[in-house]
Design a protein around this motif. Structure first.
Motif, PDB file in Angstrom:
ATOM      1  N   SER A  39      10.974  44.921  71.332  1.00  0.00           N
ATOM      2  CA  SER A  39       9.732  44.562  70.663  1.00  0.00           C
ATOM      3  C   SER A  39      10.077  44.276  69.212  1.00  0.00           C
ATOM      4  O   SER A  39      11.252  44.224  68.842  1.00  0.00           O
ATOM      5  CB  SER A  39       8.722  45.719  70.755  1.00  0.00           C
ATOM      6  OG  SER A  39       9.148  46.812  69.966  1.00  0.00           O
ATOM      7  N   THR A  91      14.939  41.178  65.596  1.00  0.00           N
ATOM      8  CA  THR A  91      13.649  41.554  66.164  1.00  0.00           C
ATOM      9  C   THR A  91      12.636  40.440  65.933  1.00  0.00           C
ATOM     10  O   THR A  91      12.675  39.752  64.913  1.00  0.00           O
ATOM     11  CB  THR A  91      13.128  42.848  65.525  1.00  0.00           C
ATOM     12  OG1 THR A  91      13.119  42.692  64.099  1.00  0.00           O
ATOM     13  CG2 THR A  91      13.997  44.033  65.901  1.00  0.00           C
ATOM     14  N   PRO A  92      11.705  40.239  66.871  1.00  0.00           N
ATOM     15  CA  PRO A  92      10.692  39.191  66.686  1.00  0.00           C
ATOM     16  C   PRO A  92       9.658  39.591  65.647  1.00  0.00           C
ATOM     17  O   PRO A  92       9.579  40.762  65.246  1.00  0.00           O
ATOM     18  CB  PRO A  92      10.059  39.078  68.078  1.00  0.00           C
ATOM     19  CG  PRO A  92      10.256  40.421  68.683  1.00  0.00           C
ATOM     20  CD  PRO A  92      11.579  40.921  68.170  1.00  0.00           C
ATOM     21  N   THR A 117       8.513  39.798  75.120  1.00  0.00           N
ATOM     22  CA  THR A 117       9.818  39.884  74.449  1.00  0.00           C
ATOM     23  C   THR A 117      10.876  40.534  75.337  1.00  0.00           C
ATOM     24  O   THR A 117      12.072  40.335  75.123  1.00  0.00           O
ATOM     25  CB  THR A 117       9.716  40.690  73.144  1.00  0.00           C
ATOM     26  OG1 THR A 117       9.196  41.989  73.426  1.00  0.00           O
ATOM     27  CG2 THR A 117       8.794  39.980  72.156  1.00  0.00           C
ATOM     28  N   SER A 118      10.446  41.329  76.325  1.00  0.00           N
ATOM     29  CA  SER A 118      11.408  41.967  77.225  1.00  0.00           C
ATOM     30  C   SER A 118      10.720  42.422  78.504  1.00  0.00           C
ATOM     31  O   SER A 118       9.488  42.548  78.559  1.00  0.00           O
ATOM     32  CB  SER A 118      12.075  43.175  76.547  1.00  0.00           C
ATOM     33  OG  SER A 118      11.123  44.185  76.275  1.00  0.00           O
ATOM     34  N   GLY A 154      12.789  38.614  77.348  1.00  0.00           N
ATOM     35  CA  GLY A 154      11.511  38.108  77.815  1.00  0.00           C
ATOM     36  C   GLY A 154      11.577  36.768  78.513  1.00  0.00           C
ATOM     37  O   GLY A 154      10.632  36.374  79.198  1.00  0.00           O
ATOM     38  N   ASP A 190       5.544  43.189  74.947  1.00  0.00           N
ATOM     39  CA  ASP A 190       5.424  42.160  73.912  1.00  0.00           C
ATOM     40  C   ASP A 190       5.937  42.675  72.573  1.00  0.00           C
ATOM     41  O   ASP A 190       6.394  43.813  72.465  1.00  0.00           O
ATOM     42  CB  ASP A 190       3.982  41.643  73.810  1.00  0.00           C
ATOM     43  CG  ASP A 190       2.984  42.701  73.363  1.00  0.00           C
ATOM     44  OD1 ASP A 190       3.418  43.746  72.816  1.00  0.00           O
ATOM     45  OD2 ASP A 190       1.768  42.507  73.569  1.00  0.00           O
ATOM     46  N   ALA A 191       5.826  41.829  71.538  1.00  0.00           N
ATOM     47  CA  ALA A 191       6.397  42.167  70.227  1.00  0.00           C
ATOM     48  C   ALA A 191       5.717  43.363  69.587  1.00  0.00           C
ATOM     49  O   ALA A 191       6.324  44.071  68.773  1.00  0.00           O
ATOM     50  CB  ALA A 191       6.303  40.957  69.298  1.00  0.00           C
TER      51      ALA A 191
END
Length: 342
Positions: free
Chosen positions: A59, A133-134, A174-175, A190, A214-215
């Motif tokens: 995330s 990281t996003p 994201t993953s 993701g 998600d992020a």
């Protein structure tokens, strides 16, 4: 002798071991390991550096770090994970992944891993793996949709291949987290639609689920499970029951209550045992969950058995294995409170 708080035998309790409690329970075993049996030779050879290191942003605030087993002339006792030059965490020898939290959004990081042995020798750093990281989504409290069409098949007797379908629209994933027995065992990016799971046991039934993240670290509901069985290979079915199980009785001078004093060795399996179940008279009574690293060598536990003499208890235990499944029960032993010399 210190005693646990009494419980009602019809209720299930969970005992979570703090690092201090674990150290007290296993002080003798740890001392023996540290002394190395009293020999004059000192292990001065460091383990090899871990290989196969990978890092995936889980995330905007976390990353998932994985690596392969290192080798040592005696035995690898654990691993140390680094973020840049800063040590993040020490983990046990069977733990080959961690989630690193407390990161910052839109930030570049570099991770590496070192192996260590019981003599204190540290390997060189593994290859450093970079990850960014996003960006964080402001006030994002909406979780991604549930993953669909999860499928799986075994790959040999110790692995599995999972596949799933990407969402029809952008969910900001994201993953993906792979879960087995309710525990996270793997994580991929993701944009992935497949994952490899290793370290399984031959001749065993498994059930896997998938969660999207998600992020903002929102997790989706788990997917429908996919069930598969690994084939049983020749010589691939070790006994998973705890070893050298013993059950004795004692009486507290403080409260006059009887206790069942249990001790055992972990089953001979690859990896550490994270928890045990204690069953009395055929019913689950207590779950022991070790804090941090499981104890080394023989484990002990005293179970409250009331104040009435002459009561018969049949007791057995089983271990939760590193793959999330429960192993076989130990032999069932009989203990009677209030006998002579109790």
């Amino acid at each position: 002798m210190s005693r646990p708080i009494p419980w009602l035998s019809t209720e299930e309790t969970t005992v979570r071991r703090t690092p201090t409690q674990v150290a007290l329970v296993t002080a003798t075993a740890l001392t023996l390991v540290a002394c190395g049996g009293g020999g004059d030779d000192k292990d001065s050879q460091a383990p090899s550096a871990p290989t196969g290191v990978s890092v995936q942003a889980g995330s905007a605030l976390s990353a998932h770090v994985m690596w392969g087993k290192a080798k040592d002339n005696v035995a690898v006792s654990g691993y140390v994970v680094y973020r840049g030059k800063e040590k993040v965490k020490d983990v046990s020898a069977d733990q080959l992944m961690i989630d690193v939290t407390g990161l910052k959004p839109s930030t570049a990081y570099s991770f590496s891993v070192r192996a260590k042995d019981a003599a204190g020798n540290l390997s060189s750093h593994s290859d450093k793996k970079a990850v960014t990281t996003p960006a964080a989504a402001a006030e994002d409290k909406k979780a991604p949709a549930q993953p669909l069409k999860l499928r799986g098949k075994h790959e040999g007797s110790r692995g599995a291949a999972l596949t799933w379908s990407a969402p029809a629209k952008d969910e900001g994933i994201t993953s993906y987290d792979v879960l087995q027995g309710g525990s996270k065992i793997h994580s991929v990016g993701g944009d992935a639609t497949s994952a490899k799971v290793t370290g399984l046991r031959p001749g065993t039934d498994y059930s896997f689920t998938l969660q999207a993240r998600d992020a903002a670290d929102n997790a989706s509901p788990a997917s429908a499970p996919v069930e598969l069985s690994t084939p049983k290979g020749s010589g691939d079915d070790p006994d998973t029951a705890p070893l050298a199980f013993e059950a004795n009785r004692s009486k507290s001078d403080k409260d006059g209550a009887y206790y069942l004093d249990l001790s055992w060795l972990p089953p001979e399996i690859d990896g550490d045992v994270p928890s045990y179940e204690i069953h009395l008279n055929g019913k689950l009574t207590t779950t022991l969950v070790w804090g941090n690293n499981p104890p080394v060598g023989r484990s002990t536990e005293s179970v409250y058995a009331g104040k009435k003499p002459g009561v018969t208890y049949k007791v057995k235990i089983r271990a939760k294995l590193p793959d999330g499944e429960w192993g076989r029960f130990s032999p069932e032993l009989t203990v009677v409170t209030g006998e002579a010399n109790s």
